[in-house]
Scaffold this motif. Structure first.
Motif, PDB file in Angstrom:
ATOM      1  N   THR A  29       0.896  -0.934  -0.315  1.00  0.00           N
ATOM      2  CA  THR A  29      -0.351   0.413   0.044  1.00  0.00           C
ATOM      3  C   THR A  29       1.034   1.318   0.142  1.00  0.00           C
ATOM      4  O   THR A  29       0.150   2.323   0.716  1.00  0.00           O
ATOM      5  N   CYS A  30       1.951   1.026   0.124  1.00  0.00           N
ATOM      6  CA  CYS A  30       2.941   2.051   0.058  1.00  0.00           C
ATOM      7  C   CYS A  30       3.693   2.671  -1.156  1.00  0.00           C
ATOM      8  O   CYS A  30       4.303   2.250  -2.180  1.00  0.00           O
ATOM      9  N   PHE A  31       2.621   3.914  -2.000  1.00  0.00           N
ATOM     10  CA  PHE A  31       3.045   4.084  -3.077  1.00  0.00           C
ATOM     11  C   PHE A  31       3.852   5.166  -3.592  1.00  0.00           C
ATOM     12  O   PHE A  31       4.468   5.532  -3.818  1.00  0.00           O
ATOM     13  N   LYS A  32       3.553   5.965  -1.787  1.00  0.00           N
ATOM     14  CA  LYS A  32       4.242   7.233  -1.768  1.00  0.00           C
ATOM     15  C   LYS A  32       6.372   7.547  -1.655  1.00  0.00           C
ATOM     16  O   LYS A  32       5.900   6.145  -0.201  1.00  0.00           O
ATOM     17  N   LYS A  33       6.828   7.669  -1.975  1.00  0.00           N
ATOM     18  CA  LYS A  33       8.684   7.613  -1.514  1.00  0.00           C
ATOM     19  C   LYS A  33       8.785   8.816  -1.700  1.00  0.00           C
ATOM     20  O   LYS A  33       9.010   9.899  -2.375  1.00  0.00           O
ATOM     21  N   LEU A  34       9.202   9.380  -0.087  1.00  0.00           N
ATOM     22  CA  LEU A  34      10.170  10.643  -0.096  1.00  0.00           C
ATOM     23  C   LEU A  34      11.521  10.560   0.064  1.00  0.00           C
ATOM     24  O   LEU A  34      12.131   9.759   0.492  1.00  0.00           O
ATOM     25  N   ASP A  35      12.657  11.724  -0.946  1.00  0.00           N
ATOM     26  CA  ASP A  35      13.305  11.518  -0.211  1.00  0.00           C
ATOM     27  C   ASP A  35      13.796  12.306   1.249  1.00  0.00           C
ATOM     28  O   ASP A  35      13.332  12.773   1.885  1.00  0.00           O
ATOM     29  N   HIS A  36      15.838  12.174   0.993  1.00  0.00           N
ATOM     30  CA  HIS A  36      15.498  12.750   3.060  1.00  0.00           C
ATOM     31  C   HIS A  36      15.291  14.280   2.859  1.00  0.00           C
ATOM     32  O   HIS A  36      14.891  14.743   4.064  1.00  0.00           O
ATOM     33  N   THR A  37      15.153  14.934   2.329  1.00  0.00           N
ATOM     34  CA  THR A  37      15.264  16.318   2.396  1.00  0.00           C
ATOM     35  C   THR A  37      13.406  16.655   2.246  1.00  0.00           C
ATOM     36  O   THR A  37      12.552  17.562   3.969  1.00  0.00           O
ATOM     37  N   LYS A  38      12.376  15.723   1.712  1.00  0.00           N
ATOM     38  CA  LYS A  38      11.836  15.804   1.657  1.00  0.00           C
ATOM     39  C   LYS A  38      10.596  15.357   3.022  1.00  0.00           C
ATOM     40  O   LYS A  38       9.883  15.849   3.541  1.00  0.00           O
ATOM     41  N   PHE A  39      11.472  14.633   3.969  1.00  0.00           N
ATOM     42  CA  PHE A  39      11.033  13.731   4.727  1.00  0.00           C
ATOM     43  C   PHE A  39      11.445  15.032   5.516  1.00  0.00           C
ATOM     44  O   PHE A  39      10.523  14.859   6.904  1.00  0.00           O
ATOM     45  N   THR A  40      12.526  15.118   5.813  1.00  0.00           N
ATOM     46  CA  THR A  40      12.712  16.366   7.120  1.00  0.00           C
ATOM     47  C   THR A  40      11.528  17.803   7.251  1.00  0.00           C
ATOM     48  O   THR A  40      11.203  17.440   8.425  1.00  0.00           O
ATOM     49  N   LEU A  41      10.909  18.231   5.981  1.00  0.00           N
ATOM     50  CA  LEU A  41       9.976  18.812   6.089  1.00  0.00           C
ATOM     51  C   LEU A  41       8.445  18.340   6.193  1.00  0.00           C
ATOM     52  O   LEU A  41       7.992  19.501   6.823  1.00  0.00           O
ATOM     53  N   GLU A  42       8.440  17.481   6.121  1.00  0.00           N
ATOM     54  CA  GLU A  42       7.428  16.123   6.294  1.00  0.00           C
ATOM     55  C   GLU A  42       7.220  15.459   8.220  1.00  0.00           C
ATOM     56  O   GLU A  42       6.264  14.720   7.857  1.00  0.00           O
ATOM     57  N   SER A  43       8.546  15.914   7.974  1.00  0.00           N
ATOM     58  CA  SER A  43       8.391  14.251   9.330  1.00  0.00           C
ATOM     59  C   SER A  43       7.575  14.498  10.810  1.00  0.00           C
ATOM     60  O   SER A  43       7.085  13.588  10.859  1.00  0.00           O
ATOM     61  N   GLN A  44       7.346  16.105  10.753  1.00  0.00           N
ATOM     62  CA  GLN A  44       5.760  16.037  12.259  1.00  0.00           C
ATOM     63  C   GLN A  44       4.404  15.861  11.231  1.00  0.00           C
ATOM     64  O   GLN A  44       4.133  15.583  13.170  1.00  0.00           O
ATOM     65  N   TYR A  45       4.214  14.929  10.510  1.00  0.00           N
ATOM     66  CA  TYR A  45       3.343  14.207   9.937  1.00  0.00           C
ATOM     67  C   TYR A  45       3.651  13.210   9.434  1.00  0.00           C
ATOM     68  O   TYR A  45       2.221  12.688   9.715  1.00  0.00           O
ATOM     69  N   LEU A  46       4.543  13.164  10.068  1.00  0.00           N
ATOM     70  CA  LEU A  46       4.703  10.710   9.894  1.00  0.00           C
ATOM     71  C   LEU A  46       4.904  10.931  10.768  1.00  0.00           C
ATOM     72  O   LEU A  46       5.672  11.200  12.137  1.00  0.00           O
ATOM     73  N   GLU A  47       4.709   9.401  11.295  1.00  0.00           N
ATOM     74  CA  GLU A  47       3.837   8.636  12.164  1.00  0.00           C
ATOM     75  C   GLU A  47       5.334   7.049  11.818  1.00  0.00           C
ATOM     76  O   GLU A  47       4.576   6.660  10.773  1.00  0.00           O
ATOM     77  N   TYR A  48       6.198   7.073  12.865  1.00  0.00           N
ATOM     78  CA  TYR A  48       7.638   5.683  12.178  1.00  0.00           C
ATOM     79  C   TYR A  48       5.979   4.415  12.401  1.00  0.00           C
ATOM     80  O   TYR A  48       5.381   4.048  13.457  1.00  0.00           O
ATOM     81  N   LYS A  49       6.948   3.458  11.485  1.00  0.00           N
ATOM     82  CA  LYS A  49       5.226   1.944  11.616  1.00  0.00           C
ATOM     83  C   LYS A  49       6.396   0.996  11.719  1.00  0.00           C
ATOM     84  O   LYS A  49       6.123   0.197  12.408  1.00  0.00           O
ATOM     85  N   ASP A  50       7.430   0.858  10.565  1.00  0.00           N
ATOM     86  CA  ASP A  50       8.508  -0.345  10.960  1.00  0.00           C
ATOM     87  C   ASP A  50       9.369   0.081  10.007  1.00  0.00           C
ATOM     88  O   ASP A  50       9.533   0.651   8.892  1.00  0.00           O
ATOM     89  N   SER A  51      10.054  -0.705   9.653  1.00  0.00           N
ATOM     90  CA  SER A  51      11.606  -0.531   8.517  1.00  0.00           C
ATOM     91  C   SER A  51      12.428  -2.316   7.890  1.00  0.00           C
ATOM     92  O   SER A  51      11.432  -3.386   9.014  1.00  0.00           O
ATOM     93  N   ASP A  52      12.847  -2.109   7.343  1.00  0.00           N
ATOM     94  CA  ASP A  52      13.464  -3.862   6.767  1.00  0.00           C
ATOM     95  C   ASP A  52      15.071  -2.921   6.107  1.00  0.00           C
ATOM     96  O   ASP A  52      15.425  -1.816   6.664  1.00  0.00           O
TER      97      ASP A  52
END
Length: 71
Positions: A12-35
């Motif tokens: 279900t994960c269609f959107k991919k963020l780069d590191h700069t975009k991640f830092t800008l939007e990190s306040q709206y993101l909730e960590y779920k998992d990693s591989d």
């Protein structure tokens, strides 16, 4: 059950963020998992999953979870 949730996030994960975009939007993101390659987050605004590469341009992304919630 945990395997099914990981599988569900990956398909279900269609959107991919780069590191700069991640830092800008990190306040709206909730960590779920990693591989081995990606971190998976849930966007609380859209209720969709996004992924971020762990290593981009030879720079590793460091994720800090909120230690106040991990009592």
């Amino acid at each position: 059950m945990k395997f099914l949730m990981k599988f569900f996030r990956k398909i279900t994960c269609f959107k991919k963020l780069d590191h700069t975009k991640f830092t800008l939007e990190s306040q709206y993101l909730e960590y779920k998992d990693s591989d081995y390659k990606y971190y998976y987050f849930k966007d609380i605004r859209t209720n969709r999953y996004v992924k971020v590469l762990k290593e981009e341009n030879d720079e590793k992304l460091d994720i800090y979870t909120n230690w106040l919630n991990n009592k």
